[in-house]
Scaffold this active site. Structure first.
Site, mmCIF file in Angstrom:
data_model
loop_
_atom_site.group_PDB
_atom_site.id
_atom_site.type_symbol
_atom_site.label_atom_id
_atom_site.label_comp_id
_atom_site.label_asym_id
_atom_site.label_seq_id
_atom_site.Cartn_x
_atom_site.Cartn_y
_atom_site.Cartn_z
ATOM 1 N N ASN A 25 0.853 -1.188 0.000
ATOM 2 C CA ASN A 25 0.000 0.000 0.000
ATOM 3 C C ASN A 25 0.891 1.241 0.000
ATOM 4 O OD1 ASN A 25 -1.829 2.022 0.556
ATOM 5 N ND2 ASN A 25 -2.319 1.310 2.628
ATOM 6 N N LYS A 44 0.038 4.343 -0.278
ATOM 7 C CA LYS A 44 -0.623 5.506 0.329
ATOM 8 C C LYS A 44 -0.450 6.760 -0.542
ATOM 9 C CE LYS A 44 -0.058 3.192 4.704
ATOM 10 N NZ LYS A 44 0.140 3.239 6.138
ATOM 11 N N HIS A 56 -9.232 0.884 5.393
ATOM 12 C CA HIS A 56 -7.914 1.094 5.989
ATOM 13 C C HIS A 56 -8.046 2.054 7.165
ATOM 14 C CE1 HIS A 56 -3.811 2.393 6.592
ATOM 15 N NE2 HIS A 56 -3.453 1.271 6.021
ATOM 16 N N GLU A 114 -6.421 4.521 8.163
ATOM 17 C CA GLU A 114 -6.288 5.965 7.896
ATOM 18 C C GLU A 114 -7.594 6.531 7.336
ATOM 19 O OE1 GLU A 114 -2.812 5.370 5.574
ATOM 20 O OE2 GLU A 114 -1.759 4.820 7.414
ATOM 21 N N GLU A 128 -4.963 -5.273 10.794
ATOM 22 C CA GLU A 128 -3.895 -4.309 11.017
ATOM 23 C C GLU A 128 -4.191 -3.549 12.305
ATOM 24 O OE1 GLU A 128 -1.970 -2.976 7.065
ATOM 25 O OE2 GLU A 128 -3.849 -1.904 7.239
ATOM 26 N N GLY A 187 2.947 1.882 10.950
ATOM 27 C CA GLY A 187 3.960 2.931 10.851
ATOM 28 C C GLY A 187 4.689 3.235 12.151
ATOM 29 N N SER A 196 3.722 -2.412 10.320
ATOM 30 C CA SER A 196 5.173 -2.462 10.569
ATOM 31 C C SER A 196 5.838 -3.757 10.112
ATOM 32 C CB SER A 196 5.468 -2.213 12.053
ATOM 33 O OG SER A 196 5.138 -0.884 12.399
HETATM 34 P P1 PGA Z 1 3.159 0.062 7.653
HETATM 35 O O1 PGA Z 1 1.677 0.313 7.108
HETATM 36 O O2 PGA Z 1 3.673 -1.205 7.022
HETATM 37 O O3 PGA Z 1 3.932 1.280 7.230
HETATM 38 O O4 PGA Z 1 3.062 -0.064 9.134
HETATM 39 C C1 PGA Z 1 0.789 -0.760 6.908
HETATM 40 C C2 PGA Z 1 -0.506 -0.258 6.340
HETATM 41 O O5 PGA Z 1 -0.922 0.869 6.657
HETATM 42 O O6 PGA Z 1 -1.160 -0.962 5.572
#
Ligand code: PGA
Length: 250
Positions: free
Chosen positions: A9, A11, A96, A98, A169, A175, A213
């Site tokens: 992803n 983003k 997701h 976010e 997740e 992140g 992560s």
């Molecule tokens: P990350 O994000 O691997 O940077 O933690 C995962 C995601 O948001 O799908």
């Protein structure tokens, strides 16, 4: 044995030049390392078609990070599921963290998105996960149950079965460099597996992914968790070498 799924992803990152280069490097890395997993990338939507153009041999699958909850019409700025289908985009992320927590999407609109995608035969990767506060107050299972209940409202209503994927997740793992312990993961994925079984009226085959992560260092041990069929990767999917290293180690 069915293929493992590695999803990247991207983003809201990159530009046209860097996105094409990243996709090219990933395609090259897959060929060079003879990677047999199903690899899906989710670039920003404005770059989807340029990347599709350099993927004529379909070495990777390409997905959209978002879709409109509505059919075509007067909805400024939105991209519909029929437009994704028309552009031959195979996958779409829904829910997701976010989008849920920064862009205020709720289970109701997410349900509509899943329905539009299924009507257009686009595969859904539906993200679920608890916030740090929910994790600390031991409400993880309660939250996951609610999110899954809402997902299955759409899935059980849609006539088409096109193999949905659920990505767990934890919001606090995205992140941050933090990941749940092996024991926590085994417990949570066991719970998700059983809950899916309970709600999945049509017995559709549903794969589970872990996200949050993921790195070349932890990918292998994360994949050892029972019921985990793949990984959803954010930050590490923006660096071709890291992404390919993850694909190679699992
Ligand atoms: P990350 O994000 O691997 O940077 O933690 C995962 C995601 O948001 O799908």
């Amino acid at each position: 044995m069915s293929k493992k799924i590695i999803a990247g992803n991207w983003k809201q990152n990159g530009n046209i030049k860097s996105s094409i280069k990243l996709a090219q490097d990933i395609i090259l890395g897959i060929k060079k390392n003879n990677i047999k997993h199903e690899v899906i990338i989710f670039p920003p939507s404005i770059y989807l078609l340029s990347i599709k153009n350099i993927n004529k041999k379909e070495i990777i699958n390409i997905g959209s990070q978002n879709v409109s909850a509505y059919n075509d019409g007067a909805l400024t700025g939105e991209i519909s599921a029929t437009m994704l289908k028309d552009s031959k985009i195979q996958y779409c992320l829904v829910g997701h963290s976010e989008r849920r927590h920064i862009l205020d999407e709720n289970n109701l609109s997410l349900c509509e998105k899943v329905s539009r995608l299924r009507e257009n035969n686009i595969k859904v990767i539906y993200c679920i996960g608890e916030t740090l506060k929910e994790y600390k107050t031991k409400r993880t299972k309660y939250i996951l149950n609610k999110q899954l209940q809402s997902l299955f409202k759409s899935l059980n209503n849609s006539k088409r079965s096109n193999k949905a994927i659920i990505a767990y997740e934890p919001v606090w793992a995205i992140g941050t460099g933090l990941i749940p312990s092996a024991k926590e993961l085994s417990n949570t994925f066991g719970y998700i597996h059983n809950t899916v079984k309970r709600y999945n009226e049509s017995n559709e085959s549903i794969k589970l992914l872990y996200g949050g992560s993921v790195s070349p260092e932890n990918a292998q041990s994360l994949m050892k968790t029972q019921y985990v069929s793949g990984l959803l990767i954010g930050g590490a999917s923006l660096i071709a070498k890291k992404f390919i290293d993850i694909c190679s180690t699992i």
